[in-house]
Design a protein around this motif. Structure first.
Motif, short mmCIF file in Angstrom:
data_model
loop_
_atom_site.label_atom_id
_atom_site.label_comp_id
_atom_site.label_asym_id
_atom_site.label_seq_id
_atom_site.Cartn_x
_atom_site.Cartn_y
_atom_site.Cartn_z
N GLY A 168 -12.09 -6.29 13.79
CA GLY A 168 -11.08 -5.44 13.16
C GLY A 168 -10.22 -6.21 12.18
O GLY A 168 -10.29 -7.44 12.09
N GLY A 169 -9.43 -5.49 11.44
CA GLY A 169 -8.51 -6.11 10.49
C GLY A 169 -9.05 -6.28 9.10
O GLY A 169 -8.31 -6.73 8.21
N TRP A 216 -4.99 1.74 1.12
CA TRP A 216 -5.93 0.86 1.80
C TRP A 216 -5.62 0.84 3.29
O TRP A 216 -4.50 1.11 3.72
CB TRP A 216 -5.88 -0.56 1.22
N LEU A 217 -6.64 0.54 4.09
CA LEU A 217 -6.43 0.50 5.53
C LEU A 217 -7.17 -0.68 6.14
O LEU A 217 -8.05 -1.28 5.51
CB LEU A 217 -6.90 1.81 6.18
N ARG A 275 -11.33 -2.49 15.74
CA ARG A 275 -12.31 -3.34 16.41
C ARG A 275 -13.54 -2.51 16.77
O ARG A 275 -13.43 -1.38 17.24
CB ARG A 275 -11.69 -3.93 17.68
N ASP A 276 -14.73 -3.07 16.53
CA ASP A 276 -15.96 -2.36 16.87
C ASP A 276 -16.12 -2.21 18.37
O ASP A 276 -15.62 -3.03 19.16
CB ASP A 276 -17.19 -3.10 16.32
N LEU A 299 -3.93 0.39 -3.49
CA LEU A 299 -5.12 1.14 -3.10
C LEU A 299 -6.22 0.28 -2.50
O LEU A 299 -7.00 0.76 -1.68
CB LEU A 299 -5.69 1.89 -4.32
N VAL A 300 -6.29 -0.97 -2.91
CA VAL A 300 -7.38 -1.86 -2.47
C VAL A 300 -6.89 -2.89 -1.46
O VAL A 300 -7.66 -3.38 -0.64
CB VAL A 300 -8.04 -2.54 -3.69
N GLY A 301 -5.62 -3.21 -1.50
CA GLY A 301 -5.08 -4.16 -0.54
C GLY A 301 -5.21 -5.60 -0.98
O GLY A 301 -5.06 -6.52 -0.16
N SER A 302 -5.49 -5.82 -2.26
CA SER A 302 -5.62 -7.18 -2.80
C SER A 302 -5.39 -7.13 -4.30
O SER A 302 -5.34 -6.05 -4.89
CB SER A 302 -7.01 -7.75 -2.50
#
Length: 227
Positions: free
Chosen positions: A21-22, A49-50, A54-55, A214-217
């Protein structure tokens, strides 16, 4: 590890295995029905963005529906679940929820037929001429008032229909489509300054501000991570 199977009409079945996750996922305006450890949930239309969750023990699976299409299956006002993750049973009728569970839960046990999901994709494509036309207009940054007059009769009606069908307004869709275009150009190796002009941003700082939202970077960070 992430992989996806693209259906003919734009929808996709994706799988993520072993993620803690993350990870950052850019806003794309899509709606995903997600299976994880036997739970089926709906990720509402994303407008920011999100970070991924965790899988599960056998990974995570998702059926991604293109912007403006999910209401045709879920039958709800998508603005009510924008940027939220909610149980499938809370947002749709029993019959639709059962069909999704029947199609997706076997995926956790291994390779499974995806005929029902393919049928969903065909149904969505066949019934989304209005929303697909709006997306094409947004990708060209057409003016909302011009689209409203030809597609919905009035700006007020258009705003209401956008919220119900997409889960967000037309201006947000324009931003999402512009960001999608910019990401494609950056992946192609085009210089950042040229991407800003080609994708329709006012300048490079405008591109950078939108990317962080929107993209987080930053665009440079996005290029580095995509390399």
């Amino acid at each position: 590890m992430y992989s996806e199977h693209l259906f003919t009409h734009g929808e996709a079945l994706w799988r993520s295995i072993g993620s803690a996750g993350g990870a950052t996922v850019p806003a794309d305006g899509c709606v995903d029905v997600i299976l994880r450890d036997g739970r089926v949930e709906v990720a509402g239309p994303s407008t920011r963005w999100l970070a991924t969750g965790r899988d599960g023990a056998t990974g995570s699976f998702g059926f991604r529906m293109q912007p403006g299409r999910a209401r045709l299956l879920l039958g709800i006002d998508l603005a009510a679940i924008a940027d939220q993750l909610v149980p499938l049973d809370d947002v749709t009728d029993r019959r639709t929820a059962a069909r999704f569970r029947e199609a997706m839960i076997p995926l956790e046990a291994g390779p499974a037929p995806v005929g029902t999901l393919e049928a969903f994709a065909v149904q969505l494509a066949a019934s989304s001429r209005w929303s697909d036309a709006i997306r094409r207009a947004a990708s060209e940054a057409a003016k909302a008032r011009d689209i409203a007059s030809t597609m919905s009769g009035s700006e007020r009606s258009f705003r209401r229909q956008m919220l119900v069908t997409f889960g967000y307004g037309y201006a947000t869709l324009v931003r999402l489509e512009r960001s999608r275009r910019a990401r494609t150009l950056l992946r192609s190796g085009m210089p950042i300054a040229d991407v800003a002009a080609e994708a329709g941003y006012a300048d490079q700082p405008h591109l950078s501000r939108e990317f962080r939202r929107l993209v987080g970077s930053s665009p440079a960070q996005f290029v580095s991570s995509a390399a």
